[in-house]
Motif scaffolding. Structure first.
Motif, PDB file in Angstrom:
ATOM      1  N   CYS A 133       0.813  -1.215   0.000  1.00 26.65           N
ATOM      2  CA  CYS A 133       0.000   0.000   0.000  1.00 26.65           C
ATOM      3  C   CYS A 133       0.846   1.264   0.000  1.00 26.65           C
ATOM      4  O   CYS A 133       0.321   2.368  -0.051  1.00 26.65           O
ATOM      5  CB  CYS A 133      -0.935   0.005   1.211  1.00 26.65           C
ATOM      6  N   THR A 134       2.175   1.085   0.064  1.00 21.63           N
ATOM      7  CA  THR A 134       3.071   2.250   0.063  1.00 21.63           C
ATOM      8  C   THR A 134       4.023   2.170  -1.110  1.00 21.63           C
ATOM      9  O   THR A 134       4.376   1.085  -1.580  1.00 21.63           O
ATOM     10  CB  THR A 134       3.881   2.329   1.365  1.00 21.63           C
ATOM     11  N   GLY A 158       1.192  12.495   4.356  1.00 22.16           N
ATOM     12  CA  GLY A 158       0.309  12.109   3.267  1.00 22.16           C
ATOM     13  C   GLY A 158       0.283  10.635   2.943  1.00 22.16           C
ATOM     14  O   GLY A 158      -0.290  10.220   1.939  1.00 22.16           O
ATOM     15  N   VAL A 159       0.907   9.810   3.788  1.00 18.95           N
ATOM     16  CA  VAL A 159       0.942   8.370   3.549  1.00 18.95           C
ATOM     17  C   VAL A 159      -0.255   7.709   4.233  1.00 18.95           C
ATOM     18  O   VAL A 159      -0.567   8.017   5.389  1.00 18.95           O
ATOM     19  CB  VAL A 159       2.253   7.754   4.089  1.00 18.95           C
ATOM     20  N   SER A 160      -0.903   6.800   3.536  1.00 18.87           N
ATOM     21  CA  SER A 160      -2.043   6.073   4.096  1.00 18.87           C
ATOM     22  C   SER A 160      -1.586   4.665   4.455  1.00 18.87           C
ATOM     23  O   SER A 160      -1.431   3.800   3.586  1.00 18.87           O
ATOM     24  CB  SER A 160      -3.197   6.015   3.087  1.00 18.87           C
ATOM     25  N   ALA A 161      -1.317   4.444   5.732  1.00 17.68           N
ATOM     26  CA  ALA A 161      -0.844   3.135   6.200  1.00 17.68           C
ATOM     27  C   ALA A 161      -1.212   2.967   7.662  1.00 17.68           C
ATOM     28  O   ALA A 161      -1.356   3.944   8.403  1.00 17.68           O
ATOM     29  CB  ALA A 161       0.669   3.012   6.007  1.00 17.68           C
ATOM     30  N   SER A 162      -1.358   1.715   8.076  1.00 17.73           N
ATOM     31  CA  SER A 162      -1.703   1.426   9.464  1.00 17.73           C
ATOM     32  C   SER A 162      -0.447   1.426  10.327  1.00 17.73           C
ATOM     33  O   SER A 162       0.683   1.401   9.818  1.00 17.73           O
ATOM     34  CB  SER A 162      -2.386   0.062   9.568  1.00 17.73           C
ATOM     35  N   THR A 173       3.486   0.286   9.539  1.00 12.90           N
ATOM     36  CA  THR A 173       4.649   1.097   9.900  1.00 12.90           C
ATOM     37  C   THR A 173       5.683   0.264  10.634  1.00 12.90           C
ATOM     38  O   THR A 173       6.875   0.297  10.310  1.00 12.90           O
ATOM     39  CB  THR A 173       4.211   2.282  10.791  1.00 12.90           C
ATOM     40  N   HIS A 223       4.636   6.769  13.322  1.00 14.76           N
ATOM     41  CA  HIS A 223       3.473   6.538  12.456  1.00 14.76           C
ATOM     42  C   HIS A 223       2.677   7.838  12.247  1.00 14.76           C
ATOM     43  O   HIS A 223       2.242   8.139  11.120  1.00 14.76           O
ATOM     44  CB  HIS A 223       2.579   5.468  13.076  1.00 14.76           C
ATOM     45  N   LYS A 224       2.510   8.598  13.316  1.00 12.22           N
ATOM     46  CA  LYS A 224       1.772   9.863  13.218  1.00 12.22           C
ATOM     47  C   LYS A 224       2.469  10.829  12.283  1.00 12.22           C
ATOM     48  O   LYS A 224       1.830  11.484  11.440  1.00 12.22           O
ATOM     49  CB  LYS A 224       1.618  10.472  14.609  1.00 12.22           C
ATOM     50  N   ASP A 282       7.321   6.616  -0.372  1.00 18.16           N
ATOM     51  CA  ASP A 282       6.781   6.594   0.993  1.00 18.16           C
ATOM     52  C   ASP A 282       7.746   5.893   1.943  1.00 18.16           C
ATOM     53  O   ASP A 282       7.956   6.340   3.077  1.00 18.16           O
ATOM     54  CB  ASP A 282       5.432   5.883   1.004  1.00 18.16           C
ATOM     55  N   THR A 309       2.157   9.458   8.541  1.00 15.70           N
ATOM     56  CA  THR A 309       0.838   9.664   7.939  1.00 15.70           C
ATOM     57  C   THR A 309       0.547  11.150   7.729  1.00 15.70           C
ATOM     58  O   THR A 309      -0.194  11.518   6.829  1.00 15.70           O
ATOM     59  CB  THR A 309      -0.254   9.032   8.805  1.00 15.70           C
TER      60      THR A 309
END
Length: 334
Positions: free
Chosen positions: A58-59, A90-94, A98, A83-84, A63, A87
């Motif tokens: 997903c990255t 602009g990265v969309s990941a859980s 991470t 992680h904070k 990213d 994201t």
């Protein structure tokens, strides 16, 4: 029919040609005169650049580079903070993604090593000291008595063994450990040479020049008699204010004891630091309830130190000096 390793050059050529033409493995096996499994294995071995199976990442590579830069720039942040920040870029990941990517990049969460902060002047003096002592032999280092103070705390908090318990027993006193805001501790002075260790001194108050000279009188001199007898020796100490005081220097002159010149902030050069580490590791599972029990445990553990262990630590001095020279005066792994 032969195995894959038994295929002739002609058979391999036939397999490659028919495979490129899109023929099935069954047809290829019949034409090449071998088993279908041999065809399959040969094709798999020759296949290059195949698409990976499984879910698509997903990255992007960009990213991932951003994540690596964040971790490298802020290595003391936890996974949640990293992680904070990731994201927020602009990265969309859980958070799980991470953590997994950080692990794939080779990052591991470890306790950081503690090294003294050295300025340019101190590094220069350490380097000069190391170059001056680089030709010292083991016999010369064996004439040095190394000394230092160390703080021992009653083990509370996260250190020590885990507990085996069943579900619902978390609040059972048998499965709990006590914790206090300021755990009892003791400060200890000790000395060692290649012949073994001297007696310990438990310091009851803040060490000033007068207190330190009492320690030298009642503990260092007996240690010297025990470790050297009538032979000459050189005493080592760091540059703590009580050690470098004028009255302390006068005390050494009056007793005729030479003191080894020592660079500031250099615990990595002192083998007794490693000896303190050995004692503390052996005490890892001890559970003293108060300061007196802690002292008893320290004495008992210190008594188990053998002359062979001390001799090996003294023998490491040339390696320590070489490491300082190679690091150009910077802190070393010791």
């Amino acid at each position: 029919m032969g195995k894959t390793s038994d295929l002739t050059a002609v058979q391999k050529t036939i397999i490659d040609t028919l495979h490129k033409e899109g023929k099935t493995q069954k047809v290829i096996a019949k034409e090449a005169g071998c088993s279908q499994s041999s065809v399959s294995k040969h094709i798999n071995r020759q296949a290059k650049g195949r698409k990976k199976c499984g879910r698509k990442m997903c990255t992007s590579s960009r990213d991932n580079r951003t994540l690596q830069r964040i971790v490298t720039t802020n290595p003391f942040k936890n996974v949640g903070e990293i992680h904070k920040e990731w994201t927020a870029a602009g990265v969309s990941a859980s958070r799980t993604t991470t953590r997994r990517l950080m692990k794939d990049m080779g990052f591991r969460c470890r306790i950081p090593c503690v090294k003294p902060l050295l300025n340019k002047k101190q590094r220069k003096k350490r380097l000069a000291w190391a170059k001056d002592k680089k030709d010292w032999t083991d016999a010369e280092w064996s004439k040095v008595m190394f000394s230092d103070e160390s703080k021992f705390c009653i083990s509370f908090g996260n250190q020590g063994p885990r507990v085996w318990r069943k579900s619902g027993e978390a609040q059972n006193p048998r499965c709990m450990r006590s914790s206090v805001k300021f755990p009892p501790s003791v400060m200890v002075w000790g000395a060692m040479s290649s012949a073994g260790v001297g007696p310990l001194c438990f310091l009851r108050s803040r060490v000033n020049a007068a207190v330190y000279q009492e320690v030298l009188e009642h503990f260092m001199l007996p240690a010297a008699d025990q470790l050297y007898g009538d032979a000459d020796f050189t005493f080592q100490q760091d540059l703590a204010p009580a050690h470098s005081a004028k009255t302390t220097s006068t005390w050494f002159k009056d007793h005729g004891i030479p003191v080894l010149d020592w660079p500031a902030n250099s615990p990595d050069l002192n083998p007794i630091e490693n000896l303190w580490g050995i004692v503390k590791r052996r005490m890892q599972y001890a559970r003293p309830n108060n300061a007196e029990e802690l002292k008893t445990t320290i004495r008992a553990t210190w008594a188990l130190i053998t002359p062979e262990q001390c001799h090996r630590l003294i023998e490491s001095m040339p390696r320590r000096i070489t490491a300082v020279i190679e690091a150009k005066g910077a802190p070393t792994k010791y």
